[in-house]
Design an enzyme around this catalytic site. Structure first.
Site, short mmCIF file in Angstrom:
data_model
loop_
_atom_site.label_atom_id
_atom_site.label_comp_id
_atom_site.label_asym_id
_atom_site.label_seq_id
_atom_site.Cartn_x
_atom_site.Cartn_y
_atom_site.Cartn_z
N ASP A 72 3.91 57.66 -5.44
CA ASP A 72 5.22 58.17 -5.01
C ASP A 72 6.26 57.06 -4.94
O ASP A 72 5.95 55.87 -4.91
CB ASP A 72 5.11 58.86 -3.65
CG ASP A 72 4.62 57.94 -2.54
OD1 ASP A 72 3.71 57.14 -2.79
OD2 ASP A 72 5.16 58.01 -1.42
N GLU A 139 2.56 57.39 0.01
CA GLU A 139 2.54 56.11 0.73
C GLU A 139 3.85 55.89 1.47
O GLU A 139 3.88 55.39 2.60
CB GLU A 139 2.29 54.96 -0.25
CG GLU A 139 2.08 53.61 0.39
CD GLU A 139 3.36 52.81 0.60
OE1 GLU A 139 3.32 51.78 1.28
OE2 GLU A 139 4.41 53.23 0.06
#
Length: 478
Positions: A72, A139
């Site tokens: 991400d 994350e």
């Protein structure tokens, strides 16, 4: 040339929207990549991907290596940029030695790790122990992918995290953290007679990563707006109608807006107060945020405003929720020990929401900052919730992988790599907690202005990072 594949892969993944919570497409892409290259792959329930490659000949008895990054990216854009992060690709711009996006975040954090791993996985030239490429989801907004990881899917005992942002530095420890959400219940009513709506807007702040750049002294638009509103309210009472600022708790917010209702005959007086505050902010921020601006404009009325009591409580929360550096390390010179970032303020039908990110390498100090935030919420009669906890990564004095990284760096560049601990959080703390005895290190190429629309990464540094990683893997033959 295998190094050129890194940029081809980065271009491919940049076409795939992958903001936190929207990683299915990139996760599926990586699964397809693994299968096309005849590599074993696991995609777990939360969409983490683990790709496995057998050891090279002669490396069968060496400890397995985990190459780790996250899928991400932080989705930030300039106010006037039209871009939908849920479906639009990231536009890459190559300028001299740098890769930029077009008025959005680039996603080099941590897309470069994905591209490096893909290049290693498809290389026939790099000798290595058995490899497990672990690419996690979410994350940036809570490390839920790392939290949900089943350690039974991993067998490696050495983990190389590729989520660092400065070439020549080896990360060996990081802070733990927590998120807090404070929600002030709205008491909506019609604006008082004779009032008009005005927008107070802060623009031009640099922002940045709330861990890596917290020591730069950059302005937080939410906190600055709170100060301005508090200053206005002392001279001209008003009713709040809307508050908004920032979009990610782990990014220092660059812009913030408030819509207020004040008496129509006070417009010129409001302009005078705004001018004074604009001058004050420019003076305070002349070295850290020289482009900061504060403006007042007439706004369209939505026909509702918060009560006086609710307005005062909202301003008080903006003033009192902890923000910025809280303590500095006494053992590592220049290292921030604990901090808080009021990253997001948003208005909903139910109320005003204040989201903050707390970081600390000392657990008791993390708890203390949470208690301060809770005390502020309690005094304002607001709801409070702490969530997204993740542990610190403690320094390992007997790390073999650190010694290998240092040795190879010395041999390749004729100087010593810098060993650092950082205030930002990386997933190593969670992996260390799940897989006891894991030997870990983090490194990466030179990246700049991460988590901002000016994010960029060095092309030559990426190439050197790949060559460095390849040399380290080849040295792990026993």
């Amino acid at each position: 040339m295998i190094v050129d594949k890194i940029f081809k892969y980065f271009e491919e993944i940049s076409k795939i929207p992958r903001g936190s919570g929207n990683e299915k497409a990139i996760s599926d892409f990586l699964v397809m990549f693994a299968r096309e290259n005849n590599l074993e792959v696991i995609q777990d329930e939360v969409l983490n991907v683990i790709i496995k490659k057998p050891a090279s000949s002669g490396y069968e008895n060496a400890p397995g290596v985990i190459l780790q990054g996250h899928m991400d990216m932080v989705c930030e854009k300039n106010k006037d940029k039209v871009h939908d992060f849920t479906k639009d690709p990231i536009t890459l711009r190559y300028i001299d030695d740098m890769i930029y996006a077009d008025n959005t975040t680039l996603g080099a954090d941590n897309g470069i790790a994905i591209a490096l791993a893909m290049a290693i996985l498809t290389s026939d030239d790099v000798k290595h122990p058995s490899l497990e490429v672990l690419l996690t989801v979410d994350e940036e907004s809570g490390m839920t992918g790392a939290n949900a990881l089943n350690p039974e899917n991993i067998s490696g005992r050495i983990l190389i995290n590729m989520d660092s942002e400065e070439e020549g530095t080896l990360l060996v420890s990081c802070a733990g953290g927590s998120r807090t959400t404070t929600t002030l219940k709205a008491d909506w009513q019609e604006p008082e007679n004779g009032q008009e709506a005005y927008t107070v807007a802060i623009r031009g702040l640099k922002g940045g990563h709330s861990g890596m750049e917290i020591d730069k002294g950059r302005g937080n638009s939410n906190k600055l707006l709170g100060r301005v509103l508090n200053g206005i309210y002392k001279e001209i009472p008003f009713q709040l109608s809307h508050l908004s600022g920032g979009s990610k708790t782990n990014a220092i917010p660059r812009e913030a807006d408030a819509v207020i209702f004040a008496k129509a005959d006070k417009f010129e007086a409001l302009l005078g107060i705004i001018k004074e505050w604009n001058n004050a902010l420019k003076n305070e921020s002349r070295f850290t945020d020289p482009e900061v601006t504060l403006a007042l404009t007439k706004a369209d009325s939505n026909g509702r405003a918060l009560s006086t009591d609710c307005t005062e409580k909202a301003i008080s929360l903006m003033m009192t929720i902890p923000n910025g550096i809280q303590t500095m390390s006494g053992s590592i010179k220049g290292l921030v020990e604990s901090s808080s970032n009021l990253g997001v303020v948003a208005t909903t039908d139910e109320g005003i929401v204040f989201d903050a990110s707390i970081r600390s390498s000392v657990g008791s100090l993390k708890e203390y900052i949470k208690e301060q935030a809770y005390a502020a919420a309690k005094l304002a009669g607001a709801d409070f919730n702490a969530h997204g906890e993740y542990p610190a990564w403690e320094y390992n004095p007997n790390s073999r992988i650190r010694e290998v990284f240092q040795k190879i760096y010395r041999e390749k560049y004729g100087k010593e790599a810098e060993i650092v601990a950082i205030h930002a959080g990386v997933e190593c703390g969670l992996f260390g907690e799940k897989m006891k005895g894991l030997d870990m290190i983090s490194f990466g190429p030179d990246m700049y202005d991460v988590h901002t629309p000016n994010e960029h990464v060095s092309i030559s540094s990426i190439k050197r990072t790949y060559e460095y990683l390849a040399a380290v893997l080849e040295a792990l033959d026993s």
